[in-house]
Design a protein around this motif. Sequence first.
Motif, PDB file in Angstrom:
ATOM      1  N   GLU A  92       0.667  -1.250  -0.367  1.00 46.98           N
ATOM      2  CA  GLU A  92      -0.074  -0.284   0.375  1.00 46.98           C
ATOM      3  C   GLU A  92       0.962   1.007   0.152  1.00 46.98           C
ATOM      4  OE1 GLU A  92      -3.282   0.404   0.257  1.00 46.98           O
ATOM      5  OE2 GLU A  92      -3.700  -2.208   0.027  1.00 46.98           O
ATOM      6  N   GLY A  93       1.898   0.866   0.349  1.00 50.01           N
ATOM      7  CA  GLY A  93       3.377   2.507   0.198  1.00 50.01           C
ATOM      8  C   GLY A  93       3.249   3.231   0.903  1.00 50.01           C
ATOM      9  N   HIS A  94       3.142   2.392   2.557  1.00 50.93           N
ATOM     10  CA  HIS A  94       3.909   2.193   3.383  1.00 50.93           C
ATOM     11  C   HIS A  94       4.828   1.721   4.030  1.00 50.93           C
ATOM     12  CE1 HIS A  94       0.693   5.783   4.332  1.00 50.93           C
ATOM     13  NE2 HIS A  94       0.339   4.801   3.440  1.00 50.93           N
ATOM     14  N   ASP A  95       5.295   3.119   4.825  1.00 46.46           N
ATOM     15  CA  ASP A  95       6.641   1.730   5.693  1.00 46.46           C
ATOM     16  C   ASP A  95       6.490   0.681   7.002  1.00 46.46           C
ATOM     17  OD1 ASP A  95       9.488   1.108   5.666  1.00 46.46           O
ATOM     18  OD2 ASP A  95      10.237   2.931   6.779  1.00 46.46           O
ATOM     19  N   ALA A  96       6.874  -0.324   6.792  1.00 46.05           N
ATOM     20  CA  ALA A  96       6.567  -1.226   7.967  1.00 46.05           C
ATOM     21  C   ALA A  96       7.831  -2.320   8.328  1.00 46.05           C
ATOM     22  CB  ALA A  96       4.959  -2.020   7.522  1.00 46.05           C
ATOM     23  N   ILE A  97       8.054  -2.978   9.377  1.00 45.72           N
ATOM     24  CA  ILE A  97       9.281  -3.566   9.769  1.00 45.72           C
ATOM     25  C   ILE A  97       8.756  -4.770  10.694  1.00 45.72           C
ATOM     26  CG2 ILE A  97      10.226  -2.182  11.348  1.00 45.72           C
ATOM     27  CD1 ILE A  97      12.709  -3.993  10.604  1.00 45.72           C
ATOM     28  N   SER A  98       8.577  -6.296  10.710  1.00 45.91           N
ATOM     29  CA  SER A  98       8.001  -6.897  11.207  1.00 45.91           C
ATOM     30  C   SER A  98       9.325  -7.912  12.074  1.00 45.91           C
ATOM     31  CB  SER A  98       7.263  -8.675  10.263  1.00 45.91           C
ATOM     32  OG  SER A  98       8.283  -9.040  10.125  1.00 45.91           O
ATOM     33  N   PHE A  99       8.632  -7.873  13.585  1.00 43.13           N
ATOM     34  CA  PHE A  99       9.779  -8.695  13.800  1.00 43.13           C
ATOM     35  C   PHE A  99       9.409  -9.567  14.878  1.00 43.13           C
ATOM     36  CE2 PHE A  99      10.790  -4.006  14.777  1.00 43.13           C
ATOM     37  CZ  PHE A  99      12.665  -4.009  14.135  1.00 43.13           C
ATOM     38  N   THR A 100      10.468 -10.464  15.115  1.00 42.87           N
ATOM     39  CA  THR A 100       9.599 -11.678  15.965  1.00 42.87           C
ATOM     40  C   THR A 100      10.192 -11.602  16.937  1.00 42.87           C
ATOM     41  OG1 THR A 100      12.494 -13.168  16.503  1.00 42.87           O
ATOM     42  CG2 THR A 100      10.829 -13.600  14.706  1.00 42.87           C
ATOM     43  N   GLY A 101       9.644 -12.401  18.667  1.00 33.82           N
ATOM     44  CA  GLY A 101       9.254 -11.747  19.814  1.00 33.82           C
ATOM     45  C   GLY A 101      10.944 -11.840  20.640  1.00 33.82           C
ATOM     46  N   PRO A 102      11.482 -12.465  19.618  1.00 36.48           N
ATOM     47  CA  PRO A 102      12.661 -12.764  20.684  1.00 36.48           C
ATOM     48  C   PRO A 102      13.785 -11.589  19.993  1.00 36.48           C
ATOM     49  CG  PRO A 102      12.631 -14.655  20.356  1.00 36.48           C
ATOM     50  CD  PRO A 102      11.593 -13.936  19.188  1.00 36.48           C
ATOM     51  N   GLN A 103      13.656 -11.322  18.715  1.00 35.15           N
ATOM     52  CA  GLN A 103      13.940  -9.644  17.667  1.00 35.15           C
ATOM     53  C   GLN A 103      13.836  -8.467  18.967  1.00 35.15           C
ATOM     54  OE1 GLN A 103      12.527 -10.529  14.234  1.00 35.15           O
ATOM     55  NE2 GLN A 103      14.828 -10.495  13.142  1.00 35.15           N
ATOM     56  N   VAL A 104      12.670  -8.072  19.283  1.00 32.04           N
ATOM     57  CA  VAL A 104      12.673  -7.029  20.307  1.00 32.04           C
ATOM     58  C   VAL A 104      12.296  -7.676  21.564  1.00 32.04           C
ATOM     59  CG1 VAL A 104      10.904  -6.577  18.632  1.00 32.04           C
ATOM     60  CG2 VAL A 104       9.591  -7.195  20.164  1.00 32.04           C
ATOM     61  N   GLY A 105      13.369  -8.393  21.670  1.00 38.30           N
ATOM     62  CA  GLY A 105      13.462  -8.902  23.511  1.00 38.30           C
ATOM     63  C   GLY A 105      12.162  -8.409  24.673  1.00 38.30           C
ATOM     64  N   ILE A 106      11.213  -9.085  23.887  1.00 34.56           N
ATOM     65  CA  ILE A 106      10.541 -10.124  24.517  1.00 34.56           C
ATOM     66  C   ILE A 106      10.849 -11.160  25.761  1.00 34.56           C
ATOM     67  CG2 ILE A 106       8.146 -11.322  24.939  1.00 34.56           C
ATOM     68  CD1 ILE A 106       7.093  -9.850  23.018  1.00 34.56           C
ATOM     69  N   VAL A 107      11.785 -11.495  27.144  1.00 37.90           N
ATOM     70  CA  VAL A 107      12.272 -12.028  27.593  1.00 37.90           C
ATOM     71  C   VAL A 107      11.397 -13.050  28.538  1.00 37.90           C
ATOM     72  CG1 VAL A 107      14.325 -12.373  29.179  1.00 37.90           C
ATOM     73  CG2 VAL A 107      14.038 -10.875  27.972  1.00 37.90           C
ATOM     74  N   THR A 108      11.368 -14.372  28.893  1.00 37.13           N
ATOM     75  CA  THR A 108      10.825 -15.046  29.490  1.00 37.13           C
ATOM     76  C   THR A 108      11.274 -15.599  30.473  1.00 37.13           C
ATOM     77  OG1 THR A 108      10.577 -17.305  28.059  1.00 37.13           O
ATOM     78  CG2 THR A 108       8.743 -14.674  27.333  1.00 37.13           C
ATOM     79  N   ASP A 109      10.173 -16.604  31.059  1.00 37.52           N
ATOM     80  CA  ASP A 109      11.016 -17.688  32.032  1.00 37.52           C
ATOM     81  C   ASP A 109      11.112 -19.097  31.232  1.00 37.52           C
ATOM     82  OD1 ASP A 109       8.514 -18.612  32.307  1.00 37.52           O
ATOM     83  OD2 ASP A 109       8.051 -18.693  34.228  1.00 37.52           O
ATOM     84  N   PRO A 110      12.021 -19.732  31.252  1.00 36.29           N
ATOM     85  CA  PRO A 110      12.092 -21.129  30.623  1.00 36.29           C
ATOM     86  C   PRO A 110      11.081 -22.373  30.595  1.00 36.29           C
ATOM     87  CG  PRO A 110      13.736 -21.341  32.698  1.00 36.29           C
ATOM     88  CD  PRO A 110      12.471 -19.790  32.354  1.00 36.29           C
ATOM     89  N   VAL A 111       9.504 -21.674  30.257  1.00 37.02           N
ATOM     90  CA  VAL A 111       8.888 -22.744  31.334  1.00 37.02           C
ATOM     91  C   VAL A 111       7.885 -23.172  29.579  1.00 37.02           C
ATOM     92  CG1 VAL A 111       6.813 -23.714  32.327  1.00 37.02           C
ATOM     93  CG2 VAL A 111       8.034 -22.271  33.109  1.00 37.02           C
ATOM     94  N   HIS A 112       8.861 -23.348  28.730  1.00 36.86           N
ATOM     95  CA  HIS A 112       8.069 -24.027  27.867  1.00 36.86           C
ATOM     96  C   HIS A 112       6.563 -24.517  27.601  1.00 36.86           C
ATOM     97  CE1 HIS A 112      11.912 -24.019  25.439  1.00 36.86           C
ATOM     98  NE2 HIS A 112      12.005 -24.134  25.974  1.00 36.86           N
ATOM     99  N   GLY A 113       5.434 -23.577  26.786  1.00 42.48           N
ATOM    100  CA  GLY A 113       4.372 -24.080  26.485  1.00 42.48           C
ATOM    101  C   GLY A 113       3.542 -23.216  27.236  1.00 42.48           C
TER     102      GLY A 113
END
Length: 419
Positions: free
Chosen positions: A88-109
């Motif tokens: 549509e002629g606009h600027d956007a950028i996608s990030f995964t959670g880890p790329q934007v520093g969403i830090v979690t505990d290690p409990v998978h799921g």
Amino acid sequence: MARIVQKYGGTSVGTPDRIRAVARRLIARKRAGDDVVAVVSAMGHVTDELVELASAICSDPPDREMDMLLSTGEQVSIALLAMAIHAEGHDAISFTGPQVGIVTDPVHGKAKIQEVRGDRILEALAEGKIVIVAGFQGATEDGQITTLGRGGSDTTAVAVAAGTHADVCEIYTDVDGVFTADPRIVPAARKLDSIGYEAMLEMAASGAGVLQLRSVEFARNHGVVIHCRSSFNDSPGTIVKEADSTMEQAIISGVTHDTSEAKVTIRDVPDRPGVAALVFTCMADANVNVDMIIQNVSEDGTTDISFTSPKTDLVRAKRAAEEVVAELEARTYSVDESIAKISLVGAGMKTHPGVAAQMFRTLADAGVNIDLISTSSIRISCVIEGDKVGTAVRALHTSFGLDSDAVIAEVSPGCGEEV
Ligand code: ADP
Ligand code: ASP
Ligand code: MG
């Protein structure tokens, strides 16, 4: 200029056309002068399909690999949405959670977000971009990919709103907001204009999947105001915030139901001190969430202990139950997957005796048998047979005057009116 976070659920990005519609909405907000961050879910039923794919390979996949698999769903939708905005002629950028520093505990799921490092999002916003973040995922401090539990994109959105000091967190979904009951089961359900965190927490915890429980907890803890609304129209939805004197104080906010739990019964365990501690320590060690618990009256020195757990924890619960049976020399254990939990939630319940009695009478009149009961100060829950869930929810909705245009008069707590 405001900074807004908008979250779009699976149905809202379910097809290329819908992704294009979301792109146009985001662009309109950007054009209006706001900084816009979008958090998106996987398209349609992609997450369910990935779960099925895993179960076609093995019955109990390693939790780490499950997260590697499930996190791919959101990676597809963020990239497609960024492409649609570019088209549509606009600027956007996608990030995964880890790329934007969403830090979690290690409990998978069912990982918990510990921190959101907002810098990368803020930098991209400063460059004039619409920022798109994958919901439902993060990474541990040492880089392991984790997911936040089903419906977790809501929590990502609230955490991103908190981490970037956004003015509002809009959760766009496929219904007009939070209703007095699931509108798919109760056609007469009424949309709530606003609801306090406390009542919303109980509704989410007892099955109102429109907002993930963790997202409401996170919003309450960080003072994020949620606006839950439809991605298919512009009608105002439901505001979730700290309850104040301007807000309706309904005696009953809603009736919820949950068919995602199963009942596990350990049969003929010895009735002596320490037994319940052992059973639930084993469950906790196996990372099994336990909800309602009941211990039957002891006969001949033995008793049955029943509890409910999410069906997703069942493989682990069964393994732990086998250990418990062996350790306690109990007779056996059984699992009932055809149960449902129905709940009545309302902050006004605290000051209105008679709600439980009316609930049980309504269920009895509707021919619904009650198996387990649990309460909090603003919730009463009953476990019933799964195939009666629709009947039970509709009967309670009507009995408590929640059917649209017939809502119980709103009263301030403490005025003594009985339900
Ligand atoms: P999304 O994919 O947008 O996250 P969800 O399926 O997770 O959407 O949540 C929206 C659904 O929640 C609705 O389609 C509705 O069936 C269900 N729901 C359950 N309880 C409620 C409620 N009390 N109010 C509104 N929706 C509810
Ligand atoms: N895609 C994930 C799920 O289906 C997360 C979400 O939609 O919120 O549960
Ligand atoms: Mg959801």
